[in-house]
Design an enzyme around this catalytic site. Structure first.
Site, PDB file in Angstrom:
ATOM      1  CG  ASN A  27      -2.461  -0.613   0.850  1.00 33.79           C
ATOM      2  OD1 ASN A  27      -2.511  -0.815  -0.503  1.00 33.79           O
ATOM      3  ND2 ASN A  27      -3.044  -0.934   1.739  1.00 33.79           N
ATOM      4  CG  LEU A  49      -5.896  -8.342   3.753  1.00 35.84           C
ATOM      5  CD1 LEU A  49      -7.007  -6.737   3.017  1.00 35.84           C
ATOM      6  CD2 LEU A  49      -5.872  -9.825   2.860  1.00 35.84           C
ATOM      7  CG  HIS A  50       0.743 -10.105   4.860  1.00 34.27           C
ATOM      8  ND1 HIS A  50       0.202 -10.991   4.352  1.00 34.27           N
ATOM      9  CD2 HIS A  50       0.730 -10.397   5.327  1.00 34.27           C
ATOM     10  CE1 HIS A  50      -0.090 -12.283   4.708  1.00 34.27           C
ATOM     11  NE2 HIS A  50       0.477 -11.711   6.261  1.00 34.27           N
ATOM     12  CB  CYS A  51      -0.584  -3.371   3.962  1.00 38.87           C
ATOM     13  SG  CYS A  51       0.415  -2.874   5.257  1.00 38.87           S
ATOM     14  CB  ALA A  52      -0.232  -6.914  -0.687  1.00 39.53           C
TER      15      ALA A  52
END
Ligand SMILES: Cc1ncc(COP(=O)(O)O)c(C=O)c1O
Length: 381
Positions: free
Chosen positions: A99, A337-340
């Site tokens: 992100n 979601l691992h910022c992705a």
């Protein structure tokens, strides 16, 4: 004692020399670099210089003064986007980005400043450079991609993309958050114009450290203007590098830790770190695949991976599994979601996400065995 397997977020523990260097710096040299010209200020400035020289060697830059100290990789990326993109520009990125690339670019798109194309990685998690070539238009100003996916661990063909960008006179920005300190990055050979990376992951610095490399031909505006400690006469930001992009007092304490981390990598060997992390990840994959209901993301070619692995269980959602691992056996992984989000959408793991395991140089096979045993226990129903 926690078994820490979340090095893709931030590395822990740091090498002992990092803690020692920061302690020594804090007690003897933590003055404002350059600003006052007294002995401590000069010692602080000398440390920053030493760091820029080491960075220039590690990343094969054109000059140490093109390495800008920032707060984290996000800060570096924002500085790069907001300093170079102009109304009417077209930018190409991918669907495996963090992100810190997705959000600033989408915000510029929504504000009507840029147009944006997002190319899709293949089902194994790799971008095809030809897709980038096909997406180029006469308005394309920049291609911005990650060197390795922070969800899948897949390494991208950055040298091939760099060649395409240089042939077409397009800026090439690489997010090396998952590779700096782990894989060789040669900005000149890979034709990278802007390289963003954190100091707190693979370089073993503390949180609050990051770097942006700016190739000398890149035209960039100062995003953060202010005092630079040297020339106070000019009414606007002095044009002298690196101070042009470094308004305000730098995080010298953090940088002292990051430089100690870089020295540790130089002595210990980047290849040794990489080999160890890959060996543990490969071992983890071979163990996890025998557990019923476990699915692992990304291709299995370990020559095109870093030591990061994402998986999910059909039986227990990733957030619950992550909490259980932490609460019941004190194993720190990264669920979610691992910022992705686009990477998870493409992997059909949105919105629940996966468990991400990212070992570091101090993890052991025995710790991976404990993780696998715990996953098996929690997910078998
Ligand atoms: C691929 C990638 N890019 C960017 C970032 C952002 O890094 P930072 O937290 O240092 O801003 C991360 C952090 O996890 C990342 O994995």
């Amino acid at each position: 004692m926690t078994i820490y397997l979340d090095n893709a977020a931030t590395s822990f523990p740091k090498p002992e020399s990092v803690y020692r260097a920061m302690d020594e710096f804090a007690r003897t040299k933590m003055a404002n670099p350059g600003r006052s010209g007294h002995t401590m200020a000069l010692a602080s400035e000398a440390l920053l210089d030493d760091g820029r020289h080491r960075l220039n060697q590690m990343f094969r830059g054109k000059s140490p003064d093109r390495f800008i100290f920032t707060l984290n990789c996000t800060d570096s990326l924002n500085m790069a986007f907001k300093g170079t993109l102009q109304p009417g520009d077209h930018v190409i990125t991918s669907d495996i980005e963090h992100n810190s690339i997705n959000r600033p670019l989408r915000a510029l798109e929504l504000a009507g400043v840029i147009t944006l194309t997002r190319v899709n990685a293949d089902s194994g998690g790799t971008i095809d450079p030809e897709d980038i070539r096909k997406a180029l238009t006469s308005q394309t100003k920049m291609v911005a991609i990650t060197h390795a996916s922070n969800v899948l661990g897949t390494v991208q063909p950055v040298a091939d993309v760099g060649r395409i960008c240089r042939e077409n006179n397009v800026l090439f920005l690489v997010d090396a958050a998952q590779t700096a300190g782990v894989l060789p990055v040669d900005v000149q050979a890979m034709k990278i114009d802007l390289l963003a990376f954190p100091g707190h992951k693979g370089l073993f610095g503390p949180t609050g450290t990051g770097v942006l490399y700016v190739e000398p031909n890149v035209k960039i505006k100062a995003w953060r203007e202010g005092g630079t400690g040297g020339d106070s006469t000019t009414e606007t930001q002095p044009q002298v590098w690196p101070y042009f992009l470094e308004g305000g007092t730098p995080n010298t304490l953090g940088i002292s830790g990051m430089i100690a981390g870089i020295k540790w990598i130089e002595e210990y060997g980047m290849k040794k770190i990489y080999d160890h992390e890959i060996e543990l990840t490969q071992y983890l994959w071979s163990k996890l695949e025998s557990i019923p209901g476990i699915h692992i993301l990304g291709h299995r070619d370990f020559t095109r991976r870093v030591g990061t692995l994402s998986f999910f269980s059909e039986n227990v959602p990733a957030p619950d599994l992550g909490v259980s691992l932490d609460a019941s056996v004190q194993i720190a992984t990264r669920p979610g979601l691992h910022c992705a989000p686009f990477a998870h959408r493409a992997s059909h793991t949105f919105p629940v996400g996966t468990i991400r395991v990212s070992p570091g140089p101090f993890n052991t096979k025995e710790q991976i065995d404990l993780l696998v045993e715990a996953v098996e226990g929690i997910t078998s129903i």
